[in-house]
Each structure stands twice: as structure tokens, then as C-alpha cells.
Design a protein around this motif. Structure first.
Motif, PDB file in Angstrom:
ATOM      1  N   ILE A  39       0.843  -1.198   0.000  1.00 43.64           N
ATOM      2  CA  ILE A  39       0.000   0.000   0.000  1.00 43.64           C
ATOM      3  C   ILE A  39       0.873   1.241   0.000  1.00 43.64           C
ATOM      4  CG2 ILE A  39      -1.776   1.272   1.252  1.00 43.64           C
ATOM      5  CD1 ILE A  39      -2.714  -1.381   2.407  1.00 43.64           C
ATOM      6  N   PRO A  40       0.793   2.067  -1.032  1.00 44.85           N
ATOM      7  CA  PRO A  40       1.626   3.270  -1.088  1.00 44.85           C
ATOM      8  C   PRO A  40       1.093   4.372  -0.188  1.00 44.85           C
ATOM      9  CG  PRO A  40       0.173   3.217  -2.988  1.00 44.85           C
ATOM     10  CD  PRO A  40      -0.059   1.924  -2.236  1.00 44.85           C
ATOM     11  N   VAL A  41       1.996   5.163   0.322  1.00 41.14           N
ATOM     12  CA  VAL A  41       1.619   6.365   1.061  1.00 41.14           C
ATOM     13  C   VAL A  41       1.654   7.512   0.063  1.00 41.14           C
ATOM     14  CG1 VAL A  41       2.185   7.893   2.981  1.00 41.14           C
ATOM     15  CG2 VAL A  41       2.585   5.429   3.185  1.00 41.14           C
ATOM     16  N   SER A  42       0.497   7.799  -0.508  1.00 42.54           N
ATOM     17  CA  SER A  42       0.397   8.736  -1.627  1.00 42.54           C
ATOM     18  C   SER A  42      -0.400   9.963  -1.227  1.00 42.54           C
ATOM     19  CB  SER A  42      -0.278   8.044  -2.825  1.00 42.54           C
ATOM     20  OG  SER A  42      -0.633   8.981  -3.812  1.00 42.54           O
ATOM     21  N   ASP A  43       0.167  11.137  -1.462  1.00 40.37           N
ATOM     22  CA  ASP A  43      -0.552  12.374  -1.181  1.00 40.37           C
ATOM     23  C   ASP A  43      -1.771  12.522  -2.082  1.00 40.37           C
ATOM     24  OD1 ASP A  43       1.363  12.981   0.708  1.00 40.37           O
ATOM     25  OD2 ASP A  43       2.572  14.174  -0.688  1.00 40.37           O
ATOM     26  N   VAL A  44      -1.646  12.083  -3.324  1.00 43.86           N
ATOM     27  CA  VAL A  44      -2.772  12.154  -4.248  1.00 43.86           C
ATOM     28  C   VAL A  44      -3.921  11.289  -3.755  1.00 43.86           C
ATOM     29  CG1 VAL A  44      -3.537  11.691  -6.605  1.00 43.86           C
ATOM     30  CG2 VAL A  44      -1.263  12.652  -6.205  1.00 43.86           C
ATOM     31  N   LEU A  45      -3.604  10.059  -3.338  1.00 41.57           N
ATOM     32  CA  LEU A  45      -4.640   9.174  -2.819  1.00 41.57           C
ATOM     33  C   LEU A  45      -5.191   9.673  -1.484  1.00 41.57           C
ATOM     34  CD1 LEU A  45      -3.164   5.638  -3.620  1.00 41.57           C
ATOM     35  CD2 LEU A  45      -4.942   6.895  -4.857  1.00 41.57           C
ATOM     36  N   GLY A  46      -4.345  10.259  -0.664  1.00 48.01           N
ATOM     37  CA  GLY A  46      -4.799  10.787   0.621  1.00 48.01           C
ATOM     38  C   GLY A  46      -5.806  11.907   0.450  1.00 48.01           C
ATOM     39  N   ILE A  47      -5.491  12.854  -0.436  1.00 47.59           N
ATOM     40  CA  ILE A  47      -6.409  13.966  -0.696  1.00 47.59           C
ATOM     41  C   ILE A  47      -7.675  13.461  -1.380  1.00 47.59           C
ATOM     42  CG2 ILE A  47      -6.693  16.136  -1.958  1.00 47.59           C
ATOM     43  CD1 ILE A  47      -3.653  16.556  -1.558  1.00 47.59           C
ATOM     44  N   ALA A  48      -7.512  12.530  -2.317  1.00 51.78           N
ATOM     45  CA  ALA A  48      -8.675  11.971  -3.012  1.00 51.78           C
ATOM     46  C   ALA A  48      -9.591  11.232  -2.039  1.00 51.78           C
ATOM     47  CB  ALA A  48      -8.215  11.026  -4.125  1.00 51.78           C
ATOM     48  N   SER A  49      -9.018  10.532  -1.061  1.00 50.36           N
ATOM     49  CA  SER A  49      -9.838   9.812  -0.090  1.00 50.36           C
ATOM     50  C   SER A  49     -10.628  10.784   0.778  1.00 50.36           C
ATOM     51  CB  SER A  49      -8.951   8.909   0.785  1.00 50.36           C
ATOM     52  OG  SER A  49      -8.056   9.676   1.575  1.00 50.36           O
ATOM     53  N   LEU A  50     -10.047  11.920   1.125  1.00 54.29           N
ATOM     54  CA  LEU A  50     -10.778  12.930   1.888  1.00 54.29           C
ATOM     55  C   LEU A  50     -11.935  13.491   1.062  1.00 54.29           C
ATOM     56  CD1 LEU A  50     -11.199  14.778   4.316  1.00 54.29           C
ATOM     57  CD2 LEU A  50      -9.470  16.319   3.343  1.00 54.29           C
ATOM     58  N   VAL A  51     -11.676  13.766  -0.191  1.00 48.73           N
ATOM     59  CA  VAL A  51     -12.732  14.270  -1.077  1.00 48.73           C
ATOM     60  C   VAL A  51     -13.850  13.243  -1.198  1.00 48.73           C
ATOM     61  CG1 VAL A  51     -13.281  14.959  -3.438  1.00 48.73           C
ATOM     62  CG2 VAL A  51     -11.174  15.788  -2.351  1.00 48.73           C
ATOM     63  N   ALA A  52     -13.482  11.975  -1.386  1.00 49.19           N
ATOM     64  CA  ALA A  52     -14.489  10.919  -1.506  1.00 49.19           C
ATOM     65  C   ALA A  52     -15.309  10.798  -0.229  1.00 49.19           C
ATOM     66  CB  ALA A  52     -13.799   9.592  -1.829  1.00 49.19           C
ATOM     67  N   LEU A  53     -14.661  10.943   0.910  1.00 45.95           N
ATOM     68  CA  LEU A  53     -15.360  10.882   2.191  1.00 45.95           C
ATOM     69  C   LEU A  53     -16.397  11.991   2.303  1.00 45.95           C
ATOM     70  CD1 LEU A  53     -15.753   9.967   5.141  1.00 45.95           C
ATOM     71  CD2 LEU A  53     -13.761  11.370   5.734  1.00 45.95           C
ATOM     72  N   LEU A  54     -15.990  13.220   2.000  1.00 48.39           N
ATOM     73  CA  LEU A  54     -16.891  14.371   2.124  1.00 48.39           C
ATOM     74  C   LEU A  54     -18.027  14.304   1.112  1.00 48.39           C
ATOM     75  CD1 LEU A  54     -14.266  17.216   2.721  1.00 48.39           C
ATOM     76  CD2 LEU A  54     -15.706  16.061   4.413  1.00 48.39           C
ATOM     77  N   VAL A  55     -17.707  13.907  -0.104  1.00 42.42           N
ATOM     78  CA  VAL A  55     -18.738  13.823  -1.145  1.00 42.42           C
ATOM     79  C   VAL A  55     -19.768  12.757  -0.798  1.00 42.42           C
ATOM     80  CG1 VAL A  55     -19.179  13.217  -3.548  1.00 42.42           C
ATOM     81  CG2 VAL A  55     -17.298  14.760  -2.979  1.00 42.42           C
ATOM     82  N   SER A  56     -19.317  11.595  -0.336  1.00 43.87           N
ATOM     83  CA  SER A  56     -20.254  10.524   0.015  1.00 43.87           C
ATOM     84  C   SER A  56     -21.072  10.900   1.247  1.00 43.87           C
ATOM     85  CB  SER A  56     -19.500   9.214   0.249  1.00 43.87           C
ATOM     86  OG  SER A  56     -18.636   9.312   1.369  1.00 43.87           O
ATOM     87  N   ALA A  57     -20.465  11.656   2.161  1.00 41.63           N
ATOM     88  CA  ALA A  57     -21.218  12.100   3.328  1.00 41.63           C
ATOM     89  C   ALA A  57     -22.348  13.038   2.934  1.00 41.63           C
ATOM     90  CB  ALA A  57     -20.282  12.783   4.318  1.00 41.63           C
ATOM     91  N   ARG A  58     -22.084  13.876   1.957  1.00 43.43           N
ATOM     92  CA  ARG A  58     -23.065  14.870   1.552  1.00 43.43           C
ATOM     93  C   ARG A  58     -24.082  14.335   0.545  1.00 43.43           C
ATOM     94  NH1 ARG A  58     -25.912  18.935   3.447  1.00 43.43           N
ATOM     95  NH2 ARG A  58     -26.531  20.422   1.841  1.00 43.43           N
ATOM     96  N   TYR A  59     -23.626  13.500  -0.378  1.00 45.74           N
ATOM     97  CA  TYR A  59     -24.486  13.111  -1.489  1.00 45.74           C
ATOM     98  C   TYR A  59     -24.873  11.635  -1.493  1.00 45.74           C
ATOM     99  CZ  TYR A  59     -23.221  17.710  -3.202  1.00 45.74           C
ATOM    100  OH  TYR A  59     -23.037  19.074  -3.321  1.00 45.74           O
ATOM    101  N   GLY A  60     -24.476  10.889  -0.472  1.00 39.31           N
ATOM    102  CA  GLY A  60     -24.948   9.523  -0.352  1.00 39.31           C
ATOM    103  C   GLY A  60     -23.888   8.464  -0.535  1.00 39.31           C
ATOM    104  N   PHE A  61     -24.262   7.238  -0.174  1.00 42.34           N
ATOM    105  CA  PHE A  61     -23.380   6.079  -0.212  1.00 42.34           C
ATOM    106  C   PHE A  61     -22.176   6.241   0.729  1.00 42.34           C
ATOM    107  CE2 PHE A  61     -25.381   6.176  -4.462  1.00 42.34           C
ATOM    108  CZ  PHE A  61     -26.093   4.985  -4.383  1.00 42.34           C
ATOM    109  N   LEU A  62     -22.446   6.828   1.890  1.00 38.92           N
ATOM    110  CA  LEU A  62     -21.372   7.081   2.849  1.00 38.92           C
ATOM    111  C   LEU A  62     -20.687   5.804   3.310  1.00 38.92           C
ATOM    112  CD1 LEU A  62     -19.803   8.959   4.736  1.00 38.92           C
ATOM    113  CD2 LEU A  62     -21.683   8.788   6.364  1.00 38.92           C
ATOM    114  N   PHE A  63     -21.474   4.764   3.615  1.00 43.42           N
ATOM    115  CA  PHE A  63     -20.871   3.547   4.136  1.00 43.42           C
ATOM    116  C   PHE A  63     -20.196   2.721   3.046  1.00 43.42           C
ATOM    117  CE2 PHE A  63     -23.927   4.783   7.316  1.00 43.42           C
ATOM    118  CZ  PHE A  63     -23.255   4.544   8.502  1.00 43.42           C
ATOM    119  N   VAL A  64     -20.646   2.875   1.829  1.00 39.96           N
ATOM    120  CA  VAL A  64     -20.045   2.147   0.717  1.00 39.96           C
ATOM    121  C   VAL A  64     -18.733   2.779   0.293  1.00 39.96           C
ATOM    122  CG1 VAL A  64     -20.352   1.455  -1.687  1.00 39.96           C
ATOM    123  CG2 VAL A  64     -22.285   1.333  -0.097  1.00 39.96           C
TER     124      VAL A  64
END
Length: 420
Positions: free
Chosen positions: A272-297
Motif C-alpha cells: 500500500i503506497p503512502v500517496s498524497d494524491v490518494l490521501g487527498i482523493a480519499s478525503l474528497v471521496a469521504l466528504l462527497v459521500s457524506a453529503r451526497y450519499g453512499f457514505l458507508f459504501v
């Protein structure tokens, strides 16, 4: 060049989790403190003023700040407890887990039953007459909850009386303890996987278990992107286990899924790489799913990677916070009862900000006392009757730590709990 000794800069990969998440040289301490504090913050509105928890409006009711913090604890616990299970024998693994949870919990239960509850009873009735004689009293509270499972929520009807008088909004005197039982179930799962050799020789089985749990989570989201998660799932129903008590299998699935994601990160850490791109993308995915649905998925897996990335990539000063004194467990187990006590004593009338500030201040003091007087001394007994596990440089799976020496001492990881 080691990214943790260089300037912070965005890079695709700074190395792998195996290379960078070792020993105490990470920011898991401050992350745990933030998660535990978030639980206290989340409860302030509902306990103090009968309003909805922080975060429910933003997530369209999918989850609140406190429960989301619990998921974070389970992810981190999945990483560190799996590491401990792969390294230690069964007896010592269970001994370490018991030392980390039980002494602090038992003292908390005792103080709640024999200090907090009598004070609140006197506040409500002007006398202690009848406190010990009422059903479900302090002795029953210790007996019912001492084995982790929260089977009794009140002490001598203190919170029920407070609600009847309109000065409280929740019947549980320390409702945050509910998650400890499900954490212990995850510990039992790790113990079984370790004894059967799965952690050492068949890590793909853990990946398959995680995929199965993920599928059970995903199936509930089909047709309803804002479904409210574990408490609203339509399959499986709670039941009572012999000698254990009330068990919600859906909570086992959801919290177990978060724990299993952490276990997979640990077992496949060298890939598993420690990637800044993946880290920022994971935060974006978390916030987007929290707001627009499929949070647990989407949100739970994204959150798992984000926490690991954050623990590695936060600047060096953050790695010193909580590295040697872990107050997060104390904050978690005392926060709820402190908030309930302050409500009954009338401090919520000052408003949300003063009430929350006082709740946090008292909780942190109790957490510090818990660590230095109870939890820390208990953890010093973890190697009683055996040699220090730090003398073993390799895990039972035969993989050696990529950074040998004091920084990678296995004993450092046994101070972590998910308690959410």
C-alpha cells in the motif's frame, strides 16, 4: 529521501505503509485524541439540549460526528490489534487486550455508580434515602456492565428521574460504552485468525472476509443512497447470546467491516503506497459521500486510507502528541457521564459553548488521571511472567520490521484501543 524528515511536499508515493507506519513515529496519538474529543462534541447538543447530534444534517442522517469517530477508532484498532495478534501468542494477546480495556473501564464504572450517581440522586431528591434500595442500583450496575457488555444503562433510576423532571434528555448515564462490546468481538476474531494460522499464512482469507462484510454493507445501499447505516439495516435482527447478552449482528457487520479494513491495511502494508494524491482523493471521496450519499459504501474505505495517510504525513510536531500518554480511551469512557452529570447539575443553562468547554475540561482531567493512575500502571503488567515481546524482531508471519530498533518496538502498539 525519507519524507518524514524532509519538507512536506505533495508526491505520488513516499514509500509504503510498511516502511513509514512503525513504532511511535507517527501521528496516531493525536488522531485518537481528535476522534475521542469528537465523540464528546457530538454528544453535547443531544445530551445538553435535546437536539440532534453534530453532523447529521450534513450527512442527511446517514451518521453523526460521534458514530463516525467510532468507525475511525475501529479502523485504527484493526491495524494495531492485528499487528499484535500476528506477533503474540494467544494467551499474551488476550492478556494485553484485557489490560488495555478492563482496568480503566472498571474504575470508570465504580466512580459512575458510587460517586456520580449518588451526587446526582441527591441533587434531584435532596436526600440519598432510597438510593441503595432501588432496583438496578450501583452494585447491579457494576455486575451488569463489568464484563464489557452494557446491560444496564442507569443507576437507581437517576437519569430516568432527571428526564421526568425535564433536566436531562437521555436515559443512559454512560451510553458511550456500548461500542466496547463490539470491539471485544473484533479482538476475538483476531485471536481466532491468529490461532488458526490465517494471519501468518493465509492473509487472503482476511481479504475475503472484508469483501464479504463489504458486500453486506453495499447491498443495503442499493436503492437508497442516504440509508442510515447499521441501525436501519433490514436484514438480521438483534438477539441475546448466552452469558453475553444483547448483540446486534448488523453492528457486528458494520463495525467489523471498519475493523477488517484496518486489518487488511496491516496485512498488506508492504503493497500500500503512502500517496498524497490518494490521501487527498480519499478525503474528497469521504466528504462527497457524506453529503451526497453512499457514505458507508464509499466513505468507510476512503476514511480508512485517509487516517493511515494522515498518521504518516502530518508534520513532525504532531507525532509527539499522545506518543507516550494515551488519554483517548479515558476521554471516550468519561465524556458521556461527565456531560450527563453537568446537565443534571444545571450547567447546560449557560449555553452550548460554555457547557461543552466545561465538559471537555473535566473529561480531559479525568482521562489524565485514568491514564497515569490506572491504565498506564496496568499496561506495565503486560509482560508479567514472560520476556519482553520487544526482543522479538520478527512477527509470527516471518516478516521483519522494515525499521529495526527501538522505533519499531511491538510493545508500543498495545496501548491502542478502538473504543470508540
Amino acid at each position: 529521501m525519507d519524507s518524514r524528515t524532509s519538507r512536506w511536499r505533495v508526491r505520488w508515493s513516499h514509500g509504503t505503509v510498511a516502511e513509514l507506519l512503525t513504532g511511535r513515529n507517527n501521528s496516531m496519538g493525536v488522531i485518537r485524541l481528535c476522534l475521542a474529543t469528537a465523540v464528546v462534541v457530538s454528544h453535547a447538543r443531544v445530551l445538553g439540549f435535546g437536539r440532534t447530534e453534530f453532523g447529521r444534517a450534513f450527512t442527511h442522517g446517514q451518521v453523526d460526528l460521534g458514530k463516525w469517530s467510532v468507525y475511525g477508532f475501529f479502523v485504527l484498532s484493526g491495524i494495531l490489534v492485528t499487528r499484535s495478534g500476528a506477533r503474540l501468542g494467544l494467551g499474551r494477546f488476550l492478556w494485553h487486550r484485557a489490560l488495555r480495556l478492563l482496568p480503566g473501564l472498571w474504575v470508570c464504572l465504580f466512580l459512575t455508580a458510587f460517586v456520580v450517581a449518588p451526587v446526582l440522586y441527591w441533587r434531584l431528591h435532596g436526600t440519598l434515602d432510597g438510593f441503595l434500595g432501588r432496583g438496578w442500583g450501583p452494585v447491579e450496575y457494576l455486575r451488569s456492565n463489568g464484563a464489557i457488555q452494557l446491560n444496564q444503562n442507569d443507576v437507581s433510576g437517576v437519569m430516568a428521574d432527571a428526564m421526568g423532571k425535564g433536566v436531562a434528555y437521555d436515559r443512559s448515564i454512560d451510553g458511550a460504552l456500548w461500542s466496547l462490546y463490539y470491539e471485544v468481538l473484533c479482538y476475538v476474531g483476531v485471536a481466532v485468525l491468529a490461532v488458526t494460522g490465517v494471519l501468518a499464512r493465509a492473509r487472503r482469507a482476511v481479504l475475503l472476509i472484508t469483501c464479504l462484510l463489504g458486500w453486506l454493507v453495499i447491498r443495503q445501499a442499493v436503492g437508497d443512497r442516504f440509508w442510515a447505516g447499521a441501525f436501519e439495516a433490514s436484514y438480521l435482527h438483534p438477539f441475546d447470546l448466552p452469558l453475553v447478552g444483547f448483540t446486534n449482528p448488523v453492528l457486528v457487520i458494520y463495525l467489523g467491516y471498519a475493523f477488517a479494513l484496518g486489518a487488511v491495511i496491516e496485512l498488506y502494508r508492504e503493497r500500500i503506497p503512502v500517496s498524497d494524491v490518494l490521501g487527498i482523493a480519499s478525503l474528497v471521496a469521504l466528504l462527497v459521500s457524506a453529503r451526497y450519499g453512499f457514505l458507508f459504501v464509499v466513505g468507510v474505505p476512503a476514511f480508512a486510507y485517509f487516517l493511515v495517510w494522515l498518521a504518516i504525513r502530518l508534520p513532525a510536531p504532531f507525532r509527539r502528541i499522545g506518543a507516550r500518554s494515551d488519554y483517548s480511551y479515558g476521554i471516550y469512557i468519561y465524556g458521556f457521564v461527565v456531560e450527563q452529570a453537568l446537565v443534571v447539575l444545571g450547567f447546560a443553562r449557560w449555553g452550548l459553548v460554555p457547557y461543552l468547554g466545561l465538559s471537555l475540561a473535566v473529561t480531559v482531567v479525568l482521562a489524565m488521571l485514568s491514564w497515569h493512575c490506572v491504565e498506564g500502571p496496568a499496561m506495565r503488567l503486560k509482560d508479567l511472567g514472560g520476556r519482553r515481546p520487544g526482543s522479538r524482531r520478527a512477527s509470527r508471519s516471518g516478516r521483519t520490521s522494515p525499521v529495526p530498533g527501538p522505533a519499531s518496538r511491538p510493545a508500543d502498539h498495545d496501548r491502542v484501543t478502538a473504543a470508540p
